[in-house]
Write an enzyme that holds these catalytic residues in place. Structure first.
Site, PDB file in Angstrom:
ATOM      1  N   HIS A 164       0.803  -1.223   0.101  1.00 28.82           N
ATOM      2  CA  HIS A 164      -0.079  -0.042  -0.013  1.00 28.82           C
ATOM      3  C   HIS A 164       0.935   1.264  -0.071  1.00 28.82           C
ATOM      4  O   HIS A 164       2.014   1.431   0.853  1.00 28.82           O
ATOM      5  CB  HIS A 164      -0.953  -0.068   1.155  1.00 28.82           C
ATOM      6  CG  HIS A 164      -1.976  -0.939   1.072  1.00 28.82           C
ATOM      7  ND1 HIS A 164      -2.597  -1.273  -0.065  1.00 28.82           N
ATOM      8  CD2 HIS A 164      -2.852  -1.515   1.842  1.00 28.82           C
ATOM      9  CE1 HIS A 164      -3.563  -2.022   0.011  1.00 28.82           C
ATOM     10  NE2 HIS A 164      -3.790  -2.187   1.211  1.00 28.82           N
ATOM     11  N   LYS A 604     -13.688   4.651   6.828  1.00 31.95           N
ATOM     12  CA  LYS A 604     -14.101   5.704   5.970  1.00 31.95           C
ATOM     13  C   LYS A 604     -15.493   5.716   5.476  1.00 31.95           C
ATOM     14  O   LYS A 604     -15.995   6.932   5.320  1.00 31.95           O
ATOM     15  CB  LYS A 604     -13.306   5.359   4.408  1.00 31.95           C
ATOM     16  CG  LYS A 604     -13.706   6.247   3.414  1.00 31.95           C
ATOM     17  CD  LYS A 604     -12.822   6.139   2.034  1.00 31.95           C
ATOM     18  CE  LYS A 604     -13.304   6.996   0.968  1.00 31.95           C
ATOM     19  NZ  LYS A 604     -14.303   6.546   0.536  1.00 31.95           N
TER      20      LYS A 604
END
Length: 974
Positions: A164, A604
């Protein structure tokens, strides 16, 4: 006494008390920070005397504001920074970025010093370790040594390294900083002569100077293969060596309790990877990419084993051995003697260190090791050919050449050597390098780290739809779930092939099928799990099981659904009930099912508090569902590095999991910058392994008690309240998206070149943005909104209803709630409303200012209500359990702050300049100084026809450097 190291025109001094004992580690941290800043300034003055004076002034102004927090001091700093020329902004940003990275090294060395003092018994441990856990469990908790031993021997921790894009530092700089860290640690830990100290300081200076002269900006995006090579470098330089050292320490701790060593076939750790296997939203990860990274990882494993075997050939010159060992050596020696001249010539050609000629059977260990060395060399040659000739089946090529494919082929002769040495009374020799190699083989295998493959669920639906449409069965995509399940189970229980040769495929479908066919040609031990992101139904799992069968993947990868959004987490128990309730599927998985839970997208989607509670409840329910079906559940935790993506101190994160969800097996991702933080240096790596081992052991034997029903009910209310508030701001406030894009560097983050994956799945609003840039952008802007939004209102509502004492009781006695609030408190301490307001003032349309003011008021409310619950007057007051893993955290943040604030100001000004220029603004900036032109022309992609205006080049570079520097100051990115 003071020592002076002089180089060029400057000198710097280091006080002797830097290297005294652990009486005052906080003072040592400040001294180290001062030393490295002094070294850096001496270099800066040598190369840029005028600039150094300005950096010195800015640092002093920043210190003044960080101390006073007065508007006047802040504006003085802003005015001075605003007056810098574009090229000066680049170098000033670079200066503060380097100083922050150097400061972070002092924190790492400080932690190592504390760890060393603990091991020497000079202070109590701020964190748990395996030795303390063993003693606690056997003396305080009442477990017998045998119970603890059996539990330890059966547990496994699998750490899965991902690519990532959160490691903002270039590898070139990481290596130089590693030298500084090592030499600084040497100053503390060794008795040194006066000359040695001066030479050590010169080594520090050389590394700092080389770092300063290195371009901080990665000028091209890394490929997945680059990411894998970067990940593998941690194994060859750190992890491979530390694993056997850690096992030795565990053996010693066990022996102190009167217990035997760990069994030879036990590995406390396994390692996995997503680098080159994670194709979810990353078009750069193709079938060929996956093949490449598997070959690269096997090459690295062969290389390190080759060195170990060659070292053992020098160690094991022993002639006495067991009959079994003698028989094997004589058989191999006889085969070599039939063609002795050719064997010697070939070994000489291979440039082996020694032992070219056939070895006589009177040195049986060397005979066997020489054979292993030859076979490792052959394996390496085949793997090199596989990299060149991409059409070759990797598994087929290895098998055809008689190379190593199965790790047991290596383990058997080594185990025979070990048993032989033990039988002849040579235990000390057996338990030296040979034991280390056996531990390494069990940990790393021939693949170093098994590769997971991750793909989004709809991509498999597209393949199945193409198949059913081609066969005239209708559109699979339009079928409801019962019809899909009936079709998939019917095919899985039948024997007919499903996918006809020559079937028409779209490029997207072809890539999925091509990937599966490549997997069928790779050695099975190189592959881990097949992760289905955005998994929602049982058919999502069964489709992948069927596709693996159709493409010949043998052995099949275990299929792991990843539940990410809040709705998917809530629905996960029902999905798994359907799946595990099927007799055929239960037989297929042999009683073990792995599920992955995602911390990033859930946070999120719903906010930190609601996501944390949903993850907690989902884990409990999944364990219950699996147990009811007679299946053992393994949970794979998809944690990020930041608090907003599930990150936090290792020990507390594990100990705060629901009871019964660890059960001796933990699988967890290690992402981005966390790889460097946990494995960048051997002392740090050892501590990482220690923390994981002790936490998993305690979670199995001494799990936290189940929370009281009153706590659960209140937690559900908090989650609902916080989620509603979070979503009302993020998803239901029309102007929020514009405010986010204007006030942060979100749109510019994609140019940072810190990962191969795009920052968005597709174009659109907040919904399409990935969790990493979402967190990254707010971290840079210093509001840290995703971590705390909604929590303050939820706590306030509960306090207003009279639940304040209950919340305080939950915080004091429930590890999950303690950990959650402590981590939020830590992030709140890094937030800065004044700097966030400066971004708004500089970048945001005035019509959006009321929203910004509201967000800052919500931040203040959250800070206030957190302090009420944790019973503190200021953030980070005292040492709470979660924060104890970072001693003196409040002081560390204070030391970083004067370095970070100028970078925030420079970033906002750079964004302002770039956006004005791109909106048609004009600038007269046109430097003629060759040195400045050279500074602005470092990007090879922006020369010639692609050349940028010099102002844009300057602001672009300044922006990129500030992004990296602020990430260093926050000690995380996304």
């Amino acid at each position: 006494m003071q020592l002076s190291a002089t180089s060029g025109r400057t000198s710097f001094r280091v006080s002797q008390d830097l290297r005294t004992g652990p009486a005052n580690f906080l003072s040592g941290l400040r001294d180290d920070d001062s030393l490295l800043r002094q070294v850096f300034f001496s270099i800066l003055r040598h190369h840029h005397p005028n600039l150094a004076a300005k950096v010195d002034v800015i640092y002093a102004l920043s210190q003044a504001w960080c101390t006073s927090q007065s508007d006047n001091d802040f504006e003085l700093m802003v005015k001075y920074v605003s007056d810098l020329k574009p090229e000066e902004r680049i170098l000033v940003a670079s200066s503060f970025s380097h100083m922050l990275n150097l400061h972070n090294l002092t924190e790492e060395v400080n932690s190592s010093q504390i760890g060393r003092a603990v091991r020497l018994g000079e202070m109590d441990s701020p964190t748990r370790d395996t030795n303390h856990s063993l003693l606690k469990l056997t003396t305080t908790n009442g477990f017998t040594p045998q119970q603890v031993y059996d539990t330890l021997c059966s547990q496994t921790v699998e750490l899965v390294l991902t690519a990532h894009p959160t490691q903002a530092l270039r590898a070139s700089l990481l290596k130089k900083y590693a030298i500084v860290r090592r030499e600084l640690d040497t100053l503390h830990s060794k008795r040194m002569s006066e000359y040695e100290k001066i030479e050590t300081l010169e080594a520090i200076r050389a590394a700092v100077q080389a770092a300063w002269r290195t371009d901080e900006i990665r000028r091209s995006k890394p490929t997945p293969q680059d990411e894998m090579r970067s990940g593998l470098s941690y194994f060859s330089t750190v992890i491979f060596d530390v694993v056997p050292v850690f096992h030795r320490r565990v053996d010693t701790a066990l022996e102190k309790l009167g217990l035997p060593r760990l069994p030879l076939d036990r590995a406390l750790f396994k390692f996995g990877s997503w680098m080159g296997g994670d194709r979810d939203g990353n078009p750069n990860v193709t079938a060929e990419t996956t093949r490449d990274v598997v070959v690269l990882a096997r090459l690295e494993a062969v290389n390190v084993y080759f060195r170990q075997v060659e070292g053992l050939m020098f160690d094991l010159s022993i002639w006495r051995c067991s009959p079994e060992m003698k028989e094997l050596a004589e058989r191999l020696a006889a085969a070599e003697s039939r063609d002795a001249a050719r064997v010697a010539e070939e070994r000489k050609r291979r440039n082996y260190v020694d032992f070219w000629a056939p070895i006589p059977p009177t040195e049986p260990f060397r005979v066997v090791l020489a054979h292993m060395r030859d076979r490792l060399y052959n394996t390496r040659q085949v793997l090199h050919q596989c990299l060149i000739h991409t059409h070759m089946s990797v598994r087929g090529a290895l098998e055809e050449a008689g190379a190593y494919v199965d790790i047991e082929d290596m383990a058997r002769p080594l185990k025979l050597m070990y048993d032989s040495l033990m039988s002849t009374g040579d235990e000390s020799v057996a338990n030296a390098r040979l034991l280390d190699l056996l531990r390494q083989i069990r940990t790393f295998g021939l693949c170093m780290m098994g590769l997971d493959v991750r793909q989004e669920s709809t991509r498999h639906t597209e393949v199945m739809d193409a198949v059913t449409t081609y066969l005239g069965l209708g559109s699979y995509a339009s079928w409801d779930e019962p019809k899909r399940l009936a079709f998939l189970l019917g095919e899985l229980q039948g024997k007919r092939p499903l996918m006809p040769p020559g079937m028409d495929m779209s490029p997207e479908v072809k890539e999925v099928v091509r990937t599966l066919r490549i997997l069928s040609e790779l050695p099975g031990d190189s592959l881990g799990a097949y992760i289905i992101s955005m998994a929602k139904t049982a058919s999502d799992v069964l489709a992948v099981v069927l596709l693996q069968r159709e493409t010949g993947v043998r052995p099949a990868l275990r299929v792991v659904p990843l539940f990410e959004t809040l709705d998917d987490l809530h629905n996960a128990p029902g999905t798994m009930t359907t799946l595990l309730g099927n007799d055929w599927y239960r037989g297929h998985i042999n009683g073990v099912q792995e599920c992955m839970i995602g911390y990033s997208d859930s946070g999120k989607d719903a906010g930190r508090l609601a996501a944390a509670w949903a993850l907690y409840e989902t884990q409990e329910k999944l364990v219950e569902v699996a147990a009811g079906c007679g299946v053992r559940l393994v949970l794979f935790h998809g944690r990020g590095g930041t608090v907003g993506r599930g990150g936090g101190p290792t020990h507390m994160a594990i100990r705060s999991q629901p009871s019964g969800t660890i059960n001796g097996h933990l699988r967890v991702t290690v992402q981005g910058e966390i790889i460097e933080q946990q494995f960048g240096e051997k002392e740090v790596c050892f501590r990482t392994l220690d923390l994981y081992t002790s936490a998993v052991l305690e979670a199995a034997l001494d799990p936290p008690p189940a929370p009281a029903q009153e706590w659960r009910d209140l937690m559900s209310l908090l989650a609902t309240e916080s989620c509603d508030m979070y979503r009302s701001v993020v998803y239901r406030t029309p102007e929020f998206y514009d405010y986010f894009m204007q006030s942060t560097a979100a749109s510019e983050l994609g140019r940072l070149n810190i990962g191969s994956r795009p920052s968005s799945r597709k174009s659109g609003g907040i919904e399409t943005l990935r969790a990493i840039p979402w967190i990254f952008a707010w971290t840079q802007q210093r509001l840290h909104l995703p971590v705390w939004l909604g929590i303050g209102e939820a706590l306030e509502a509960a306090i207003d209803k009279g639940y304040g004492p209950v919340l305080q009781d939950m915080y004091a006695n429930w590890p999950f709630f303690t950990s959650t609030l402590d981590l939020v408190e830590m992030v709140l301490a890094k937030a800065d409303s004044r700097l966030s307001a400066f971004y708004e003032r500089t970048l945001v349309d005035s019509s959006l200012a009321p929203l910004g003011q509201r967000l800052r008021e919500l931040l203040a409310k959250t800070q206030q209500n957190i302090l009420i619950v944790v019973r503190k007057s200021v953030l980070l007051e005292g040492n709470t359990p979660s924060q104890m893993s970072t001693p003196n955290l409040d002081e560390k943040i204070r030391l970083r702050s004067p370095y970070v604030a100028p970078l925030n100001v420079l970033q906002a000004l750079s964004l302002q300049g770039l956006r004005k220029f791109r909106d048609g603004g004009d600038t007269e900036y046109n430097p003629s100084d060759p040195e400045i032109i050279d500074l602005l022309s470092r990007d090879p992609h922006k020369k010639g026809e692609g050349a940028q205006h010099p102002f844009v080049s300057a602001m672009d570079d300044c922006l990129m450097i500030t992004i990296k520097g602020i990430a260093a100051g926050m000690q995380n990115t996304g």
